[in-house]
Design an enzyme around this catalytic site. Structure first.
Site, PDB file in Angstrom:
ATOM      1  N   ASP A 510       9.128 -11.620 -26.347  1.00  0.00           N
ATOM      2  CA  ASP A 510       8.827 -11.382 -27.754  1.00  0.00           C
ATOM      3  C   ASP A 510       7.854 -10.206 -27.863  1.00  0.00           C
ATOM      4  OD1 ASP A 510       8.690 -11.782 -30.492  1.00  0.00           O
ATOM      5  OD2 ASP A 510       7.345 -13.506 -30.376  1.00  0.00           O
ATOM      6  N   GLU A 513       8.275  -4.526 -29.229  1.00  0.00           N
ATOM      7  CA  GLU A 513       8.657  -3.276 -29.894  1.00  0.00           C
ATOM      8  C   GLU A 513       7.925  -2.046 -29.320  1.00  0.00           C
ATOM      9  OE1 GLU A 513       9.982  -6.632 -31.816  1.00  0.00           O
ATOM     10  OE2 GLU A 513       7.867  -6.142 -31.596  1.00  0.00           O
TER      11      GLU A 513
END
Length: 926
Positions: A510, A513
């Site tokens: 997770d 980005e």
């Protein structure tokens, strides 16, 4: 300078090109009209535009300014390519004309005209000229020269054009600096050894101004025409536009919205960003690939291999503009000609997806906020108590000590190793979350992951050469540099240490980005060309560093400015490698951030959605888009992540989610539980039943994943993939198919007991009963009480199923039940891939069975094309044949009579077959 118009093949340059070996233009298309309208209509357009401007000036008291030059009035609104795309700037006539562009201010209140650019390119705007073009073994090489500077700094005067005719259905066009090397995406792509012999495309060039004209030979359809606007190639601003042959365009992720993109002045930004899925925002991943349906049902795709911040501007003409702020223009064009083949051809370049372990296709349960391993364990036991299928139990960040990776909360999660042991005893698996941000605030010597990463120099660094420190869950955080091979080894060692205490089975990566709770770093970002580039695409937050790290951060391979969109891919690659080394089995990884080729290493979930009906509906175009991107293992958080679900919403979402390729119910903290055990008996039973249906279909689903892994087939599939000639399917994204054969029509709104869905032409059979529906290609209303999900099998299909159990392990020991859906010609076909479900490279090593099922002339045959010992462990128990027109008098299994039953709805059932899957057999009905 010549106007931007389509090339006519009577021009000597084009003819010369054809003689030199480019595919010739299709016959009957010797002369192409000007790119927007024929010459007669141009005069009318000029007159109409002039009159319109004059009238508006009178009405508005002259606010539109002086009448624009005639060359500007020539350009219809829908054909105006934006010359001043900067956001947060009020474009004035002075600003616009300083770039040498046309300025026509649209009336501010004109409905539907808001997106028309006020500043746009005139037909004679300077561009590049194709100075030379020479043959190569694989295609051509050319030189492009710009005589007049463009308006962005450091524009590049000379460009190199490389064209490779890679296959008959794949063309590769690359444009880069002719003199100096530039950053290129470090992605392994195939290198062809010979030129395509019979391409189904025809390629020509405009010499001055330079432009690409690509056509499909069979139809003459113009797929690309880049003469519609100038090519701009500056150091940090690269732009190329093209006309499109239709408005039916898909892909270009990651975004939230309908499957079919609007071309009504719609700009899609590609820059990985941590934000709850919201329309018009750039989301977690970047996928610069589109699929376009052409008139008549053909399809093609275009992939721009570029990882820099990018936006794609769509406009009604129809047309498209690629804008990126680094790298090169590296295009692959895929000619299909059908949409399935386009996606296969795309994956031949980026790589086919990994084969998941069979348990990864079971049902997964998670929440942030279990609070302890004992509470997690209680949920697992409740699921077992109600005999609800479950393969994977997950934990979010609350299992960690202070939210630090590779640690365990020794108080609240002390029993986690025992829980994992218990899961394994029951044939279940454990998956935990990991973030790429490594806590940097622990006392020196107390947290090995940071201390060792610092010692080895494995973190993203500032321009000053020190680790860039941001803020994530554990507080001050450094970010692992997965572009460095040494980081992969350190990542492996950390996972090995944790695995020794908690033998996990899969990983959920997770925040990759990468996400940052502040913009840039604790010290901000330095001034300069990376953090403040000459042009910033329309990213959420208006800055490249918004809720991520500084674009100027240094990584092993390049600067973060170039590598940002690759961060999740690089972490997935390191994680897959580590899992293989630790467990020796197929890795199971779900990642939030993705980039082309991600499917080789991980699946994806659609992020932090909300417990709302709207979010459930948007999940379908989300999963279908990722099917296009070569990431078939995809799903959304069932019942919604944030907010509080309702029993009706969760029941309907469990029904839909049971048919996500990746099926996980996940919930946030401080909200009521939403696992199936907490609801009323009626809702709980409905959820259990639909999960049992999923588990019964695991042989079929697993075989679909085999074909995805082997050749790039999609698993969850838009209807237009199977019915490309049916224009009514091109906009559908509230239904989907599994493979070619199974139509899923979920309920997506509250308070209803029926659903209307499109049923393509042909005969379809109710999955549960075998009753037939004959459709001419129409919308049909279907009964849908709360406990029912509509599933229909396409005629001509054979689905392998099994009696479902509560885990994939139990299910795989059950006899097979084959469902035959006869076509109108009384034929059917299906197949089954079978292996041990978890070993590495079973197909590549030959450790698998592959069986083909076929029906013709009232004879069902099972033919074993490849066999392994695994197939001897399972039997074919029953056969149901839908659409048998007349009651049989007898049924013969390998020539021996067998008892059977025949129902009024024309379903023939034969039980107790007892045939080993490893042996072929035939069954005849007379």
């Amino acid at each position: 300078m010549k106007s931007y118009q389509k090339l006519t093949t009577t021009q000597p340059a084009a003819c010369q090109l054809e003689e030199e070996g480019a595919a010739p233009m299709p016959s009957g298309h010797g002369k192409l009209a000007p790119w927007w309208v024929g010459s007669g209509l141009l005069v009318a357009a000029v007159l109409l535009s002039t009159i319109t401007v004059w009238v508006l000036q009178q009405v508005s008291g002259g606010w539109l300014g002086p009448t624009p030059p005639p060359k500007c009035l020539l350009v219809p609104e829908s054909h105006r390519f934006d010359c001043y795309p900067e956001r947060r700037v009020v474009v004035t006539q002075e600003l616009c004309e300083s770039r040498g562009c046309c300025f026509i201010q649209s009336p501010p209140l004109a409905e539907g005209k808001q997106g028309v650019p006020w500043c746009f390119y005139p037909p004679d705007f300077p561009s590049y000229t194709l100075e030379s073009l020479n043959q190569t073994a694989l295609g051509m090489v050319g030189l492009l020269v710009r005589r007049e500077k463009a308006y962005y700094p450091r524009d590049i005067e000379k460009l190199r054009l490389d064209v490779e005719f890679e296959t008959d259905t794949r063309l590769h066009i690359k444009i880069t600096d002719a003199a100096n090397p530039r950053y290129e995406v470090p992605l392994d792509v195939p290198r062809v050894m010979k030129r395509a012999e019979n391409p189904i495309y025809s390629l020509n060039f405009s010499w001055d101004p330079f432009g690409v004209l690509l056509q499909r030979k069979a139809t003459g359809t113009v797929l690309l025409n880049t003469t519609v606007a100038p090519l701009i190639f500056a150091d940090q601003f690269l732009q190329m536009s093209t006309s499109l042959p239709s408005k039916f365009l898909y892909g270009l992720g990651e975004h939230r919205g309908s499957l079919l993109h609007s071309l009504d002045w719609n700009t899609l930004t590609l820059w990985a960003r941590d934000v709850s899925p919201t329309e018009s925002f750039n989301l977690y991943g970047a996928h610069p690939f589109y699929l376009l349906m052409e008139e008549g049902g053909n399809a093609h795709g275009v992939f721009l291999l570029n990882s820099n911040a990018m936006e794609v501007a769509l406009q009604p003409v129809p047309g498209l503009t690629w804008r990126t702020i680094g790298g090169v223009l590296d295009f692959y064009i895929f000619l299909g000609p059908d949409p399935n083949m386009v996606i296969q051809q795309y994956q031949q370049v980026i790589g086919f997806p990994a084969m998941p372990p069979i348990w990864g296709l079971g049902f997964h349960l998670c929440r942030w906020g279990y609070g302890s391993s004992n509470e997690t364990w209680q949920t697992v036991r409740a699921m077992r108590n109600y005999q609800i299928p479950q393969d994977g139990q997950w934990n979010d960040i609350d299992y960690m000590d202070g939210y630090r990776d590779f640690t365990l909360d020794s108080q609240k999660f002390a029993s986690l190793p025992s829980l994992v042991e218990d899961l394994h005893k029951h044939g279940q698996r454990y998956v935990m979350i990991l973030d790429p941000g490594i806590s940097s605030s622990s006392p020196h010597g107390s947290y090995w992951p940071f201390d060792e990463g610092l010692r080895r120099g494995l973190f993203l660094n500032t321009t000053q050469g020190q680790p860039l420190i941001g803020q994530v869950w554990p507080g001050s955080t450094a970010f692992a540099d997965f572009s460095n091979p040494d980081t992969h080894q350190w990542w492996l060692e950390n996972l090995q240490h944790f695995y020794a205490h908690v033998p996990f089975d899969g990983l959920w990566i997770d925040m990759n980005e990468p996400s940052n709770f502040m913009d840039g770093s604790e010290d901000g970002c330095p001034p300069g060309e990376f953090d403040s580039p000459p042009y910033t695409p329309a990213v959420l937050g208006d800055s490249l560093s918004a809720k991520t790290v500084c674009a100027s951060a240094k990584q092993k391979v390049s600067v973060h400015y170039n590598l940002h969109n690759l961060y999740g891919l690089m972490e997935a690659k390191a994680t897959a490698s580590a899992l293989i080394k630790i467990r020796g089995k197929r890795p199971f990884i779900i990642s939030r951030s993705t980039f082309p080729s991600q499917g080789r290493y991980s699946g994806h979930w659609l992020g932090d959605n909300r417990s709302q009906w709207k979010d459930m509906g948007y999940s379908i175009p989300g999963l279908l888009s990722f099917s296009l991107f070569g990431i078939p293992l995809v799903g959304a958080d069932i019942c919604g992540f944030s907010g509080s679900t309702s029993e009706e919403l969760c029941t309907r979402w469990m029904q839909l989610g049971a048919f996500y390729p990746f099926a996980r119910n996940h919930n946030t903290q401080n909200e009521k539980a939403q696992d199936p055990t907490v609801f009323s008996p009626a809702a709980r039973t409905a959820m259990k039943d639909v999960l049992l249906t999923r588990y019964s279909l695991l042989p079929f689903l697993y075989t679909l994943f085999h074909h995805a892994h082997l050749q790039g087939d999609t698993v969850a599939r838009p209807l237009f993939f199977e019915f490309p000639w049916d224009v009514a399917t091109w906009e559908l994204d509230r239904q989907f198919l599994w493979g070619q054969s199974l139509l899923v029509t979920p309920v997506l709104e509250p308070g209803v007991d029926s659903v209307t869905g499109y049923v393509p032409q042909g005969t379809w059979y109710d999955f549960y009963t075998g009753s037939s529906v004959n459709s001419s290609g129409e919308m049909l209303k279907m009964s849908a009480p709360l406990e029912h999900l509509n599933l229909h099998i396409r005629e001509g299909s054979i689905l392998p199923t099994q009696k479902p159990g509560t885990t994939t392990e139990v299910t795989r020991r059950s006899p097979l039940h084959l469902i035959v859906a006869l076509s109108s010609h009384a034929t059917a076909w299906g197949d089954l891939f079978w292996d041990d479900g978890e070993s590495l490279d079973t197909f590549e090593k030959g450790n698998y069975s592959y069986v083909v099922f076929n029906v013709t002339q009232n004879i069902f045959t099972s033919t074993v094309l490849h066999a392994s010992t695994e197939a001897t462990k399972v039997t074919v128990g029953t056969l149901s044949i839908f659409g048998v027109q007349k009651p049989p008098s007898k049924v013969l299994l390998n020539g021996q009579e067998k008892p059977f039953s025949y129902l009024d709805n024309q379903v023939l059932n034969v039980s107790d077959l007892g045939m080993s899957l490893s042996q072929g057999f035939s069954l005849q009905w007379l």
